[in-house]
Design a protein around this motif. Structure first.
Motif, PDB file in Angstrom:
ATOM      1  N   GLN A   1       0.801  -1.226   0.000  1.00  0.00           N
ATOM      2  CA  GLN A   1       0.000   0.000   0.000  1.00  0.00           C
ATOM      3  C   GLN A   1       0.837   1.282   0.000  1.00  0.00           C
ATOM      4  O   GLN A   1       0.572   2.186  -0.802  1.00  0.00           O
ATOM      5  CB  GLN A   1      -0.958  -0.015   1.193  1.00  0.00           C
ATOM      6  CG  GLN A   1      -1.892   1.192   1.232  1.00  0.00           C
ATOM      7  CD  GLN A   1      -2.961   1.050   2.310  1.00  0.00           C
ATOM      8  OE1 GLN A   1      -3.343  -0.056   2.674  1.00  0.00           O
ATOM      9  NE2 GLN A   1      -3.440   2.162   2.820  1.00  0.00           N
ATOM     10  N   PRO A   2       1.845   1.429   0.855  1.00  0.00           N
ATOM     11  CA  PRO A   2       2.614   2.681   0.830  1.00  0.00           C
ATOM     12  C   PRO A   2       3.350   2.914  -0.479  1.00  0.00           C
ATOM     13  O   PRO A   2       3.550   4.063  -0.882  1.00  0.00           O
ATOM     14  CB  PRO A   2       3.585   2.538   2.006  1.00  0.00           C
ATOM     15  CG  PRO A   2       3.620   1.092   2.327  1.00  0.00           C
ATOM     16  CD  PRO A   2       2.278   0.548   1.966  1.00  0.00           C
ATOM     17  N   HIS A   3       3.732   1.841  -1.167  1.00  0.00           N
ATOM     18  CA  HIS A   3       4.477   2.023  -2.416  1.00  0.00           C
ATOM     19  C   HIS A   3       3.550   2.349  -3.581  1.00  0.00           C
ATOM     20  O   HIS A   3       3.934   3.094  -4.487  1.00  0.00           O
ATOM     21  CB  HIS A   3       5.339   0.787  -2.683  1.00  0.00           C
ATOM     22  CG  HIS A   3       6.420   0.616  -1.679  1.00  0.00           C
ATOM     23  ND1 HIS A   3       7.533   1.422  -1.649  1.00  0.00           N
ATOM     24  CD2 HIS A   3       6.532  -0.244  -0.625  1.00  0.00           C
ATOM     25  CE1 HIS A   3       8.315   1.063  -0.634  1.00  0.00           C
ATOM     26  NE2 HIS A   3       7.722   0.063   0.001  1.00  0.00           N
ATOM     27  N   TYR A   4       2.335   1.809  -3.576  1.00  0.00           N
ATOM     28  CA  TYR A   4       1.345   2.272  -4.550  1.00  0.00           C
ATOM     29  C   TYR A   4       1.089   3.764  -4.344  1.00  0.00           C
ATOM     30  O   TYR A   4       1.009   4.543  -5.301  1.00  0.00           O
ATOM     31  CB  TYR A   4       0.021   1.512  -4.370  1.00  0.00           C
ATOM     32  CG  TYR A   4      -0.013   0.103  -4.903  1.00  0.00           C
ATOM     33  CD1 TYR A   4       0.827  -0.315  -5.930  1.00  0.00           C
ATOM     34  CD2 TYR A   4      -0.916  -0.831  -4.388  1.00  0.00           C
ATOM     35  CE1 TYR A   4       0.764  -1.611  -6.421  1.00  0.00           C
ATOM     36  CE2 TYR A   4      -0.982  -2.126  -4.871  1.00  0.00           C
ATOM     37  CZ  TYR A   4      -0.135  -2.512  -5.889  1.00  0.00           C
ATOM     38  OH  TYR A   4      -0.190  -3.795  -6.380  1.00  0.00           O
TER      39      TYR A   4
ATOM     40  N   ILE B   1      -6.942  -1.859  -2.243  1.00  0.00           N
ATOM     41  CA  ILE B   1      -6.016  -2.375  -1.231  1.00  0.00           C
ATOM     42  C   ILE B   1      -6.330  -1.785   0.134  1.00  0.00           C
ATOM     43  O   ILE B   1      -6.139  -2.446   1.168  1.00  0.00           O
ATOM     44  CB  ILE B   1      -4.548  -2.117  -1.644  1.00  0.00           C
ATOM     45  CG1 ILE B   1      -3.629  -3.107  -0.922  1.00  0.00           C
ATOM     46  CG2 ILE B   1      -4.117  -0.675  -1.352  1.00  0.00           C
ATOM     47  CD1 ILE B   1      -2.210  -3.112  -1.441  1.00  0.00           C
ATOM     48  N   ARG B   2      -6.841  -0.561   0.185  1.00  0.00           N
ATOM     49  CA  ARG B   2      -7.259   0.005   1.472  1.00  0.00           C
ATOM     50  C   ARG B   2      -8.427  -0.797   2.052  1.00  0.00           C
ATOM     51  O   ARG B   2      -8.519  -0.975   3.270  1.00  0.00           O
ATOM     52  CB  ARG B   2      -7.668   1.472   1.289  1.00  0.00           C
ATOM     53  CG  ARG B   2      -6.500   2.427   1.070  1.00  0.00           C
ATOM     54  CD  ARG B   2      -6.969   3.864   1.034  1.00  0.00           C
ATOM     55  NE  ARG B   2      -5.862   4.774   0.731  1.00  0.00           N
ATOM     56  CZ  ARG B   2      -5.836   5.606  -0.301  1.00  0.00           C
ATOM     57  NH1 ARG B   2      -6.872   5.657  -1.132  1.00  0.00           N
ATOM     58  NH2 ARG B   2      -4.807   6.399  -0.495  1.00  0.00           N
TER      59      ARG B   2
ATOM     60  N   GLU C   1      -6.685   3.375   6.274  1.00  0.00           N
ATOM     61  CA  GLU C   1      -7.168   4.535   5.536  1.00  0.00           C
ATOM     62  C   GLU C   1      -6.233   5.735   5.663  1.00  0.00           C
ATOM     63  O   GLU C   1      -6.255   6.649   4.851  1.00  0.00           O
ATOM     64  CB  GLU C   1      -8.568   4.932   6.024  1.00  0.00           C
ATOM     65  CG  GLU C   1      -9.640   3.900   5.710  1.00  0.00           C
ATOM     66  CD  GLU C   1      -9.906   3.766   4.216  1.00  0.00           C
ATOM     67  OE1 GLU C   1      -9.604   4.717   3.469  1.00  0.00           O
ATOM     68  OE2 GLU C   1     -10.423   2.707   3.792  1.00  0.00           O
ATOM     69  N   THR C   2      -5.396   5.737   6.683  1.00  0.00           N
ATOM     70  CA  THR C   2      -4.464   6.846   6.889  1.00  0.00           C
ATOM     71  C   THR C   2      -3.381   6.830   5.823  1.00  0.00           C
ATOM     72  O   THR C   2      -2.828   5.783   5.495  1.00  0.00           O
ATOM     73  CB  THR C   2      -3.808   6.740   8.282  1.00  0.00           C
ATOM     74  OG1 THR C   2      -4.822   6.697   9.278  1.00  0.00           O
ATOM     75  CG2 THR C   2      -2.890   7.927   8.530  1.00  0.00           C
ATOM     76  N   SER C   3      -3.075   7.996   5.302  1.00  0.00           N
ATOM     77  CA  SER C   3      -2.040   8.096   4.281  1.00  0.00           C
ATOM     78  C   SER C   3      -0.665   7.850   4.877  1.00  0.00           C
ATOM     79  O   SER C   3      -0.385   8.235   6.017  1.00  0.00           O
ATOM     80  CB  SER C   3      -2.084   9.487   3.619  1.00  0.00           C
ATOM     81  OG  SER C   3      -0.962   9.670   2.773  1.00  0.00           O
ATOM     82  N   PHE C   4       0.194   7.212   4.105  1.00  0.00           N
ATOM     83  CA  PHE C   4       1.584   7.023   4.504  1.00  0.00           C
ATOM     84  C   PHE C   4       2.441   8.236   4.128  1.00  0.00           C
ATOM     85  O   PHE C   4       3.592   8.324   4.542  1.00  0.00           O
ATOM     86  CB  PHE C   4       2.174   5.781   3.824  1.00  0.00           C
ATOM     87  CG  PHE C   4       1.622   4.490   4.343  1.00  0.00           C
ATOM     88  CD1 PHE C   4       2.271   3.799   5.363  1.00  0.00           C
ATOM     89  CD2 PHE C   4       0.450   3.950   3.825  1.00  0.00           C
ATOM     90  CE1 PHE C   4       1.767   2.599   5.844  1.00  0.00           C
ATOM     91  CE2 PHE C   4      -0.056   2.757   4.297  1.00  0.00           C
ATOM     92  CZ  PHE C   4       0.587   2.074   5.308  1.00  0.00           C
ATOM     93  N   ILE C   5       1.888   9.143   3.337  1.00  0.00           N
ATOM     94  CA  ILE C   5       2.681  10.217   2.734  1.00  0.00           C
ATOM     95  C   ILE C   5       2.143  11.600   3.047  1.00  0.00           C
ATOM     96  O   ILE C   5       2.910  12.522   3.344  1.00  0.00           O
ATOM     97  CB  ILE C   5       2.753  10.014   1.208  1.00  0.00           C
ATOM     98  CG1 ILE C   5       3.557   8.748   0.898  1.00  0.00           C
ATOM     99  CG2 ILE C   5       3.367  11.227   0.508  1.00  0.00           C
ATOM    100  CD1 ILE C   5       3.511   8.337  -0.553  1.00  0.00           C
ATOM    101  N   ASP C   6       0.839  11.764   2.977  1.00  0.00           N
ATOM    102  CA  ASP C   6       0.237  13.091   3.082  1.00  0.00           C
ATOM    103  C   ASP C   6      -0.711  13.152   4.271  1.00  0.00           C
ATOM    104  O   ASP C   6      -1.844  12.693   4.195  1.00  0.00           O
ATOM    105  CB  ASP C   6      -0.512  13.423   1.783  1.00  0.00           C
ATOM    106  CG  ASP C   6      -1.003  14.862   1.744  1.00  0.00           C
ATOM    107  OD1 ASP C   6      -0.805  15.585   2.739  1.00  0.00           O
ATOM    108  OD2 ASP C   6      -1.579  15.263   0.717  1.00  0.00           O
TER     109      ASP C   6
END
Length: 285
Positions: free
Chosen positions: A211-214, A235-236, A242-247
């Protein structure tokens, strides 16, 4: 794979010769648009999850809570000077022509001679790896990919091709290691993030790690791929994350807190210079 915009064949040959994968149509080097499969989630340990997350981009915000435009790290391979000897360019064109004619043995001979005469070029090693794959010689292909990276550690395309090769061989852990090595060279390599996500999701059944790499690929490419956007929704649903890995924007100010702060400030102003606000009376009994 990183694309290079050119207006003539000569500059393109210089880039390909220096080491870009995917020079000939004898193997795939682009991400496979396979659909994610719904499977029971295989939970990852904290250590496993963190291995790739160290290379994720992060959206920053200023003190006003406004997003700061993200500046991706440049591709170190394209930053290298493309100074290639004219004789090497001619030899490379000759070998490519032989490949197009299906003359693998002769093309292999030319590329191998180039590795001896021009040991600083990784492109011939990548072509030798591709030829070995087509001839179903995996050990020779693996050695050639490893040599390409040894000759030019900044050639991120070599890592991508090598990782795809290992995946095709069923060596998923080795493929994963090569993708992570690519990201250690260029952390903002979109295709490495995407392919690593595909590896985790479809081949290793680790959607939580995929998920984080997508999301990284979607972020780095500006959300221009609707298929990947659909994958992220799917995938979520499977991971429940549901929490973003980036934003992750900062929390919005609490209106009640702001109102209380404003009331205190007004009280201080109304007291006048050099005066203090009398404390509220209390019932002492």
């Amino acid at each position: 794979m990183a694309m290079v915009s050119v207006k003539s064949a000569a500059p393109l040959v210089l880039v390909l010769l220096a080491g870009c994968a995917g020079v000939m149509p004898i193997r795939e080097s682009a991400p496979e648009p396979a659909e994610p499969r719904s499977q029971p989630v295989q939970r990852a340990t904290a250590g496993e999850t963190g291995a790739g997350e160290r290379y994720l981009p992060a959206q920053a915000y200023n003190e006003l809570g406004e997003a700061i435009p993200y500046t991706a790290a440049p591709n170190p391979y394209l930053d290298q000077p493309a100074l290639v000897d004219e004789a090497a360019r001619v030899s490379f064109l000759k070998a490519r022509a032989l490949l197009e004619q299906g003359e693998l043995r002769q093309a292999r001979r030319v590329f191998r001679e180039m590795t001896r005469v021009y040991p600083e070029l990784s492109g011939p090693w990548l072509q030798l790896a591709a030829i070995a794959e087509q001839r179903e010689q995996p050990e020779q292909a693996r050695k050639a990919y490893q040599k390409a990276v040894e000759v030019n550690p900044a050639n991120v395309n070599a890592y991508l091709s090598h990782a795809l090769f290992e995946r095709h061989q069923g060596e998923f852990e080795q493929s994963r290691s090569v993708y992570l090595a690519a990201l250690s060279v260029w952390r903002d390599f979109p295709e490495a993030h995407l392919n690593l996500g595909i590896l985790y999701d479809l081949y290793m059944n680790r959607p939580e790690q995929a998920q984080p790499h997508y999301e990284a690929y979607d972020f780095l490419t500006g959300g221009t791929d609707p298929k990947v956007a659909d994958w992220m929704i799917e995938i979520r649903r499977r991971t429940g994350i549901e929490t973003s890995f980036i934003d992750n924007p900062p929390p919005a100010p609490d209106p009640e807190t702001e109102a209380e702060t404003g009331t205190d400030a007004d009280a201080e102003v109304s007291a006048g210079p050099g005066q203090s606000v009398a404390p509220a009376e209390t019932d002492q009994g």
